[in-house]
Design a protein around this motif. Sequence first.
Motif, mmCIF file in Angstrom:
data_model
loop_
_atom_site.group_PDB
_atom_site.id
_atom_site.type_symbol
_atom_site.label_atom_id
_atom_site.label_comp_id
_atom_site.label_asym_id
_atom_site.label_seq_id
_atom_site.Cartn_x
_atom_site.Cartn_y
_atom_site.Cartn_z
ATOM 1 N N ALA A 288 1.537 7.715 -0.310
ATOM 2 C CA ALA A 288 0.627 8.038 -1.412
ATOM 3 C C ALA A 288 -0.784 7.614 -1.040
ATOM 4 N N TRP A 289 -1.735 8.039 -1.879
ATOM 5 C CA TRP A 289 -3.124 7.640 -1.657
ATOM 6 C C TRP A 289 -3.296 6.149 -1.935
ATOM 7 N N ALA A 290 -4.131 5.492 -1.128
ATOM 8 C CA ALA A 290 -4.464 4.082 -1.375
ATOM 9 C C ALA A 290 -5.888 3.838 -0.902
ATOM 10 N N LEU A 291 -6.589 2.995 -1.636
ATOM 11 C CA LEU A 291 -7.962 2.635 -1.291
ATOM 12 C C LEU A 291 -8.031 1.134 -1.077
ATOM 13 N N SER B 60 -3.653 3.992 -5.444
ATOM 14 C CA SER B 60 -3.440 2.553 -5.610
ATOM 15 C C SER B 60 -4.558 1.787 -4.921
ATOM 16 N N VAL B 61 -4.959 0.680 -5.531
ATOM 17 C CA VAL B 61 -5.997 -0.192 -4.971
ATOM 18 C C VAL B 61 -5.386 -1.581 -4.839
ATOM 19 N N PRO B 62 -4.768 -1.891 -3.704
ATOM 20 C CA PRO B 62 -4.071 -3.171 -3.563
ATOM 21 C C PRO B 62 -5.021 -4.363 -3.550
ATOM 22 N N ASP B 63 -4.511 -5.477 -4.041
ATOM 23 C CA ASP B 63 -5.255 -6.738 -4.025
ATOM 24 C C ASP B 63 -5.160 -7.325 -2.621
ATOM 25 N N LEU B 64 -6.299 -7.565 -1.989
ATOM 26 C CA LEU B 64 -6.318 -8.054 -0.611
ATOM 27 C C LEU B 64 -6.695 -9.529 -0.522
ATOM 28 N N ASP C 126 -16.391 -1.316 4.875
ATOM 29 C CA ASP C 126 -16.625 -1.128 3.445
ATOM 30 C C ASP C 126 -15.342 -0.714 2.733
ATOM 31 N N ALA C 127 -14.587 0.172 3.355
ATOM 32 C CA ALA C 127 -13.320 0.616 2.753
ATOM 33 C C ALA C 127 -12.493 1.351 3.793
ATOM 34 N N VAL C 128 -11.197 1.390 3.546
ATOM 35 C CA VAL C 128 -10.270 2.200 4.339
ATOM 36 C C VAL C 128 -9.407 2.973 3.369
ATOM 37 N N VAL C 129 -9.282 4.269 3.594
ATOM 38 C CA VAL C 129 -8.471 5.130 2.734
ATOM 39 C C VAL C 129 -7.184 5.488 3.466
ATOM 40 N N VAL C 130 -6.053 5.310 2.794
ATOM 41 C CA VAL C 130 -4.754 5.708 3.340
ATOM 42 C C VAL C 130 -4.354 7.022 2.691
ATOM 43 N N HIS C 131 -4.080 8.042 3.504
ATOM 44 C CA HIS C 131 -3.706 9.361 3.014
ATOM 45 C C HIS C 131 -2.177 9.453 2.853
ATOM 46 N N PRO C 132 -1.706 10.363 2.024
ATOM 47 C CA PRO C 132 -0.252 10.510 1.840
ATOM 48 C C PRO C 132 0.492 10.842 3.125
ATOM 49 N N ASP C 133 -0.183 11.481 4.096
ATOM 50 C CA ASP C 133 0.480 11.830 5.348
ATOM 51 C C ASP C 133 0.455 10.701 6.377
#
Length: 374
Positions: free
Chosen positions: A140-143, A112-116, A163-170
């Motif tokens: 879940a994965w999120a960018l 998922s790529v949420p609107d910020l 630049d980006a932050v990735v959220v891992h399922p764990d």
Amino acid sequence: MSASLDSGLSRTPQTTSRQQLAELRGPGVVPRPMDARALAALAANPGCRRRAILDGAGVDKSALAAKLGSPAPFGQSQFAIVRGNSFEAKVKADGGRELLRLIGVEEPGEVSVPDLAAAGPEGRVARTALALREATAAGAWALLDHPLLALEVAGSPVYLEPDAVVVHPDGGWTVVEIKSFPMIDGSADAAKVGAAARQAAVYVLALDRVAARTEGARVAQSVLLVCPKDFSNVPTASVVDVRKQRSVTRRQLARLTRIDEIARALPEGISFDVVERTAEELTAAVECVPHQYAPECLAACELAFHCRARSREAGAVETLGRSVRGELGGLTTVGAVLAAARGEAGDPEDPAVAALRRARALRDEALAGVAACR
């Protein structure tokens, strides 16, 4: 944020810290925001009150240095900026497919790529925190593309945009730093990687604040550095451990004097307004704030050449480097060092004085031997 500019102390009940900093900057001057690069440089030299107050007030140090007659001939070229933006766009194109591939996600649809988007920096910070909490709870994965984080520095809020932050399922959160310098045969220039690590460590510190209020979240103490592979424009990545940089940055930022305390110590009427004030007035204003020059400042601060000139005029040993300054102890000027070496001043029991005199004796002995051989 647990505190804002309005929460600082002030000279009078009617004058808030925000107003005070605006007066220092110039009422009609738009504040220059502090970013992670500037924050990392500030943390590397926490004893410099001059940089702290100028950055805290949002003064354009490049314009100030130019008006003082000591412009800083460094910074990113327009070509480098365009190249960096182009490479970042390539990495994030097609829903971030290339970036996700480097993380280990082969199917972008799973992420998922949420609107910020939100109104104002406070709104964006709140929206980022909400997106991080929702992604962590979903497992879940999120960018998060260009999230906005906040960190309190010397009593003032600083807004940071990785630049980006990735959220891992764990529940793990990983900072992604995208740079346009090449990674050749799996390694990049050590100095550039070090600068990127210090910058990324600031983002990790800011993420720690959000993670502390998010159940199940943990911030990775390593970041993903994405660079062009070899001499191509193909993205490649390397995991960089930033535990040391995070620890040092946190400790140094904690030592910074609160900006409102520095401002209260300034004489009334002082202003760094580069538009309205003359070069003479600006010089007097800058000299009212103590500085701590070191050669490393030349690569990190726009006012470095001005501060170096003043340090040289004063004969300060800081111009020779922090390590030399530390070795010389109570000898704070070049004149005092030379006098101690010649035996004209200084306590013979002082280890620094004794070492200088020994060095001078060895030098004289060596020169005498050369003269005898001629």
